[in-house]
Design a protein around this motif. Structure first.
Motif, PDB file in Angstrom:
ATOM      1  N   TYR A  24       0.861  -1.177   0.000  1.00  0.00           N
ATOM      2  CA  TYR A  24       0.000   0.000   0.000  1.00  0.00           C
ATOM      3  C   TYR A  24       0.902   1.234   0.000  1.00  0.00           C
ATOM      4  O   TYR A  24       1.698   1.418   0.920  1.00  0.00           O
ATOM      5  N   ASN A  25       0.811   2.054  -1.040  1.00  0.00           N
ATOM      6  CA  ASN A  25       1.557   3.310  -1.147  1.00  0.00           C
ATOM      7  C   ASN A  25       3.048   3.118  -0.875  1.00  0.00           C
ATOM      8  O   ASN A  25       3.649   3.842  -0.081  1.00  0.00           O
ATOM      9  N   ARG A  26       3.627   2.150  -1.553  1.00  0.00           N
ATOM     10  CA  ARG A  26       5.064   1.916  -1.467  1.00  0.00           C
ATOM     11  C   ARG A  26       5.563   1.437  -2.820  1.00  0.00           C
ATOM     12  O   ARG A  26       4.769   1.074  -3.697  1.00  0.00           O
ATOM     13  N   VAL A  27       6.873   1.419  -2.992  1.00  0.00           N
ATOM     14  CA  VAL A  27       7.485   0.914  -4.216  1.00  0.00           C
ATOM     15  C   VAL A  27       7.839  -0.550  -4.005  1.00  0.00           C
ATOM     16  O   VAL A  27       8.679  -0.861  -3.149  1.00  0.00           O
ATOM     17  N   PRO A  28       7.203  -1.474  -4.721  1.00  0.00           N
ATOM     18  CA  PRO A  28       7.510  -2.892  -4.555  1.00  0.00           C
ATOM     19  C   PRO A  28       8.970  -3.189  -4.908  1.00  0.00           C
ATOM     20  O   PRO A  28       9.593  -2.491  -5.709  1.00  0.00           O
ATOM     21  N   GLY A  29       9.487  -4.228  -4.271  1.00  0.00           N
ATOM     22  CA  GLY A  29      10.845  -4.645  -4.565  1.00  0.00           C
ATOM     23  C   GLY A  29      11.899  -3.979  -3.707  1.00  0.00           C
ATOM     24  O   GLY A  29      13.089  -4.181  -3.930  1.00  0.00           O
ATOM     25  N   ARG A  30      11.466  -3.201  -2.728  1.00  0.00           N
ATOM     26  CA  ARG A  30      12.407  -2.542  -1.828  1.00  0.00           C
ATOM     27  C   ARG A  30      12.196  -3.017  -0.391  1.00  0.00           C
ATOM     28  O   ARG A  30      11.151  -3.582  -0.061  1.00  0.00           O
ATOM     29  N   THR A  31      13.183  -2.756   0.440  1.00  0.00           N
ATOM     30  CA  THR A  31      13.054  -3.086   1.853  1.00  0.00           C
ATOM     31  C   THR A  31      11.794  -2.436   2.437  1.00  0.00           C
ATOM     32  O   THR A  31      11.415  -1.330   2.024  1.00  0.00           O
ATOM     33  N   PRO A  32      11.152  -3.089   3.398  1.00  0.00           N
ATOM     34  CA  PRO A  32      10.007  -2.450   4.057  1.00  0.00           C
ATOM     35  C   PRO A  32      10.351  -1.107   4.692  1.00  0.00           C
ATOM     36  O   PRO A  32       9.448  -0.294   4.938  1.00  0.00           O
ATOM     37  N   LEU A  33      11.627  -0.842   4.956  1.00  0.00           N
ATOM     38  CA  LEU A  33      12.047   0.413   5.558  1.00  0.00           C
ATOM     39  C   LEU A  33      12.016   1.584   4.575  1.00  0.00           C
ATOM     40  O   LEU A  33      12.127   2.742   4.989  1.00  0.00           O
ATOM     41  N   ASP A  34      11.883   1.310   3.281  1.00  0.00           N
ATOM     42  CA  ASP A  34      11.900   2.366   2.277  1.00  0.00           C
ATOM     43  C   ASP A  34      10.796   3.388   2.544  1.00  0.00           C
ATOM     44  O   ASP A  34       9.658   3.029   2.863  1.00  0.00           O
ATOM     45  N   LYS A  35      11.109   4.659   2.395  1.00  0.00           N
ATOM     46  CA  LYS A  35      10.178   5.738   2.760  1.00  0.00           C
ATOM     47  C   LYS A  35       9.476   6.385   1.564  1.00  0.00           C
ATOM     48  O   LYS A  35       8.674   7.298   1.750  1.00  0.00           O
ATOM     49  N   GLU A  36       9.740   5.946   0.343  1.00  0.00           N
ATOM     50  CA  GLU A  36       9.089   6.572  -0.807  1.00  0.00           C
ATOM     51  C   GLU A  36       7.596   6.247  -0.818  1.00  0.00           C
ATOM     52  O   GLU A  36       7.203   5.085  -0.639  1.00  0.00           O
ATOM     53  N   ARG A  37       6.754   7.278  -1.034  1.00  0.00           N
ATOM     54  CA  ARG A  37       5.297   7.133  -1.025  1.00  0.00           C
ATOM     55  C   ARG A  37       4.736   7.617  -2.368  1.00  0.00           C
ATOM     56  O   ARG A  37       4.512   8.814  -2.567  1.00  0.00           O
ATOM     57  N   PRO A  38       4.492   6.710  -3.326  1.00  0.00           N
ATOM     58  CA  PRO A  38       4.040   7.111  -4.659  1.00  0.00           C
ATOM     59  C   PRO A  38       2.747   7.913  -4.658  1.00  0.00           C
ATOM     60  O   PRO A  38       2.539   8.750  -5.544  1.00  0.00           O
ATOM     61  N   LEU A  39       1.857   7.682  -3.706  1.00  0.00           N
ATOM     62  CA  LEU A  39       0.578   8.397  -3.644  1.00  0.00           C
ATOM     63  C   LEU A  39       0.672   9.680  -2.823  1.00  0.00           C
ATOM     64  O   LEU A  39      -0.331  10.375  -2.655  1.00  0.00           O
ATOM     65  N   GLY A  40       1.849   9.971  -2.296  1.00  0.00           N
ATOM     66  CA  GLY A  40       2.026  11.152  -1.462  1.00  0.00           C
ATOM     67  C   GLY A  40       1.976  10.790   0.017  1.00  0.00           C
ATOM     68  O   GLY A  40       1.330   9.821   0.427  1.00  0.00           O
ATOM     69  N   ALA A  41       2.645  11.583   0.821  1.00  0.00           N
ATOM     70  CA  ALA A  41       2.737  11.313   2.261  1.00  0.00           C
ATOM     71  C   ALA A  41       1.378  11.343   2.942  1.00  0.00           C
ATOM     72  O   ALA A  41       1.144  10.648   3.933  1.00  0.00           O
ATOM     73  N   GLY A  42       0.451  12.143   2.417  1.00  0.00           N
ATOM     74  CA  GLY A  42      -0.864  12.251   3.041  1.00  0.00           C
ATOM     75  C   GLY A  42      -1.665  10.976   3.027  1.00  0.00           C
ATOM     76  O   GLY A  42      -2.596  10.810   3.836  1.00  0.00           O
ATOM     77  N   LYS A  43      -1.330  10.042   2.116  1.00  0.00           N
ATOM     78  CA  LYS A  43      -2.049   8.768   2.035  1.00  0.00           C
ATOM     79  C   LYS A  43      -1.445   7.694   2.941  1.00  0.00           C
ATOM     80  O   LYS A  43      -1.869   6.545   2.917  1.00  0.00           O
ATOM     81  N   GLY A  44      -0.503   8.082   3.765  1.00  0.00           N
ATOM     82  CA  GLY A  44       0.077   7.129   4.711  1.00  0.00           C
ATOM     83  C   GLY A  44       1.020   6.166   4.024  1.00  0.00           C
ATOM     84  O   GLY A  44       1.336   6.283   2.840  1.00  0.00           O
ATOM     85  N   GLY A  45       1.491   5.212   4.786  1.00  0.00           N
ATOM     86  CA  GLY A  45       2.425   4.217   4.271  1.00  0.00           C
ATOM     87  C   GLY A  45       3.038   3.447   5.416  1.00  0.00           C
ATOM     88  O   GLY A  45       2.667   3.630   6.580  1.00  0.00           O
ATOM     89  N   GLY A  46       3.991   2.586   5.089  1.00  0.00           N
ATOM     90  CA  GLY A  46       4.599   1.762   6.126  1.00  0.00           C
ATOM     91  C   GLY A  46       3.596   0.815   6.756  1.00  0.00           C
ATOM     92  O   GLY A  46       3.646   0.536   7.958  1.00  0.00           O
ATOM     93  N   VAL A  47       2.669   0.306   5.942  1.00  0.00           N
ATOM     94  CA  VAL A  47       1.658  -0.635   6.439  1.00  0.00           C
ATOM     95  C   VAL A  47       2.232  -2.043   6.303  1.00  0.00           C
ATOM     96  O   VAL A  47       2.488  -2.514   5.190  1.00  0.00           O
ATOM     97  N   TRP A  48       2.429  -2.693   7.424  1.00  0.00           N
ATOM     98  CA  TRP A  48       3.095  -3.983   7.465  1.00  0.00           C
ATOM     99  C   TRP A  48       2.213  -5.028   8.150  1.00  0.00           C
ATOM    100  O   TRP A  48       1.247  -4.701   8.838  1.00  0.00           O
ATOM    101  N   ILE A  49       2.611  -6.280   7.977  1.00  0.00           N
ATOM    102  CA  ILE A  49       2.185  -7.373   8.861  1.00  0.00           C
ATOM    103  C   ILE A  49       3.368  -7.584   9.802  1.00  0.00           C
ATOM    104  O   ILE A  49       4.483  -7.862   9.340  1.00  0.00           O
ATOM    105  N   HIS A  50       3.169  -7.410  11.104  1.00  0.00           N
ATOM    106  CA  HIS A  50       4.282  -7.524  12.041  1.00  0.00           C
ATOM    107  C   HIS A  50       3.861  -8.327  13.273  1.00  0.00           C
ATOM    108  O   HIS A  50       2.728  -8.806  13.375  1.00  0.00           O
ATOM    109  N   VAL A  51       4.799  -8.477  14.199  1.00  0.00           N
ATOM    110  CA  VAL A  51       4.547  -9.265  15.410  1.00  0.00           C
ATOM    111  C   VAL A  51       3.529  -8.546  16.293  1.00  0.00           C
ATOM    112  O   VAL A  51       3.635  -7.336  16.549  1.00  0.00           O
TER     113      VAL A  51
END
Length: 269
Positions: free
Chosen positions: A200-227
Motif C-alpha cells: 500500500y503506497n510503497r514501491v515494490p521490490g524494496r526493503t520495508p524500511l523504504d520511505k518513498e510514497r508514490p501516492l504522497g505522504a498524506g495517504k500514509g504508508g509503512g503498512v506492514w504485517i508484524h509481530v
C-alpha cells in the motif's frame, strides 16, 4: 548495513477466468417403424419411430439444444465477486484478514491457496490478529488510525532478527527496532522482529524500511504485517510471533501472494 535480496515484478489486478464445461450427448439408432395406419406413420423422410418425441428443431420439446449453465468461478471463501476481481490472475496464495465490522480492531487471518483446478482451500491458520485502533477504511490517510481495505501484493519482508526461512526477499536491519507502549499500555519492543510489507503506497521490490510514497505522504504508508504486541495498531496488521514466522516460510513469490483485508461485509461484495 542492510541486505535486501532481489524482488519480483509488480503485479497488476485482474479477474479469474470462468471454467469451461465439456458436454457430450449420445445417440441411438432408430428402430424400424411398425406397420400401421397411414395416419399414425411418421412424415415422409422422417426415420424416427412412430410416437417418438419431436427433434430439437421440431419445437420446444427438443431439450438437446439447451446449453448447460456455466460453472461458477471458484472464489476465496468469504470473498465476493467484486473483491475477488481485484485478485491478480496469477495469484495462488492469498492471506485473508477479516474483521467483523468497519470499526473493529481485532480480526482473523487465514492463508488460502489455489490448486491447479482453481479451487481455493485453507492452507494455514486461522490466526487471531489485530488491526488499527479505529478499524478499517477504503480511503486511508496518514494518522487516521484505520487499516486500508483492499487487495495488496505481498513481496518484501525484513526484520530486526535473522531471516526465519522466508522465500520473500528479507532485509535484516537494526533499524527495525521499536520501543514505547501501545494504545493499551502494552510494550511495543519486538514488534518489528519480523515484518512483511503490504504494498500500500510503497514501491515494490524494496526493503520495508523504504520511505518513498508514490501516492504522497498524506495517504500514509509503512503498512506492514508484524509481530502482535497485544493491542491495536496504527494501521498495520499484527500476528502472533509464531504465526508470522509460519506465514513468512509459507509465502512463495512464484505464487504471487496477496493480502485481502477488511471487514467481512466489505470483502463479501
Amino acid at each position: 548495513m542492510s541486505v535486501h535480496k532481489g524482488a519480483p515484478a509488480l503485479l497488476s489486478a485482474g479477474t479469474l477466468c470462468a471454467a469451461l464445461l465439456l458436454t457430450g450427448c449420445a445417440s441411438t439408432s432408430p428402430a424400424p417403424a411398425p406397420a400401421g395406419p397411414a395416419s399414425t406413420a411418421p412424415p415422409a423422410g422422417d426415420s424416427r419411430p412412430k410416437g417418438a418425441p419431436p427433434r430439437a428443431a421440431d419445437g420446444p420439446a427438443g431439450s438437446l439444444s439447451s446449453a448447460p449453465a456455466p460453472a461458477p468461478v471458484p472464489r476465496i471463501p468469504g470473498v465476493g465477486p467484486v473483491t475477488h476481481a481485484l485478485v491478480p490472475d496469477g495469484t495462488t496464495q492469498a492471506l485473508v484478514v477479516t474483521g467483523s465490522t468497519a470499526d473493529d480492531n481485532t480480526a482473523t487471518a487465514t492463508l488460502y491457496e489455489r490448486d491447479p483446478g482453481g479451487r481455493w482451500t485453507e492452507a494455514a491458520g486461522p490466526w487471531p490478529a489485530h488491526n488499527a485502533l479505529q478499524g478499517w477504511t477504503v480511503d486511508h490517510r496518514a494518522g487516521d488510525l484505520r487499516t486500508p481495505i483492499g487487495v495488496f501484493r505481498l513481496g518484501d519482508a525484513g526484520g530486526r532478527l535473522p531471516d526465519p526461512g522466508s522465500r520473500l526477499p528479507y532485509d535484516q536491519d537494526k533499524e527495525f527496532a521499536i520501543s514505547g507502549t501501545g494504545f493499551s499500555g502494552e510494550p511495543l519492543e519486538g514488534s518489528f522482529d519480523h515484518v512483511i510489507a503490504i504494498d500500500y503506497n510503497r514501491v515494490p521490490g524494496r526493503t520495508p524500511l523504504d520511505k518513498e510514497r508514490p501516492l504522497g505522504a498524506g495517504k500514509g504508508g509503512g503498512v506492514w504485517i508484524h509481530v502482535d504486541h497485544g493491542g491495536p495498531t496504527q494501521a498495520c496488521v499484527a500476528l502472533d510471533r509464531e504465526a508470522l514466522r509460519t506465514l513468512l516460510r509459507a509465502l512463495d513469490p512464484a505464487r504471487e501472494p496477496v493480502v485481502v483485508m477488511g471487514p467481512a461485509p466489505a470483502l463479501a461484495r
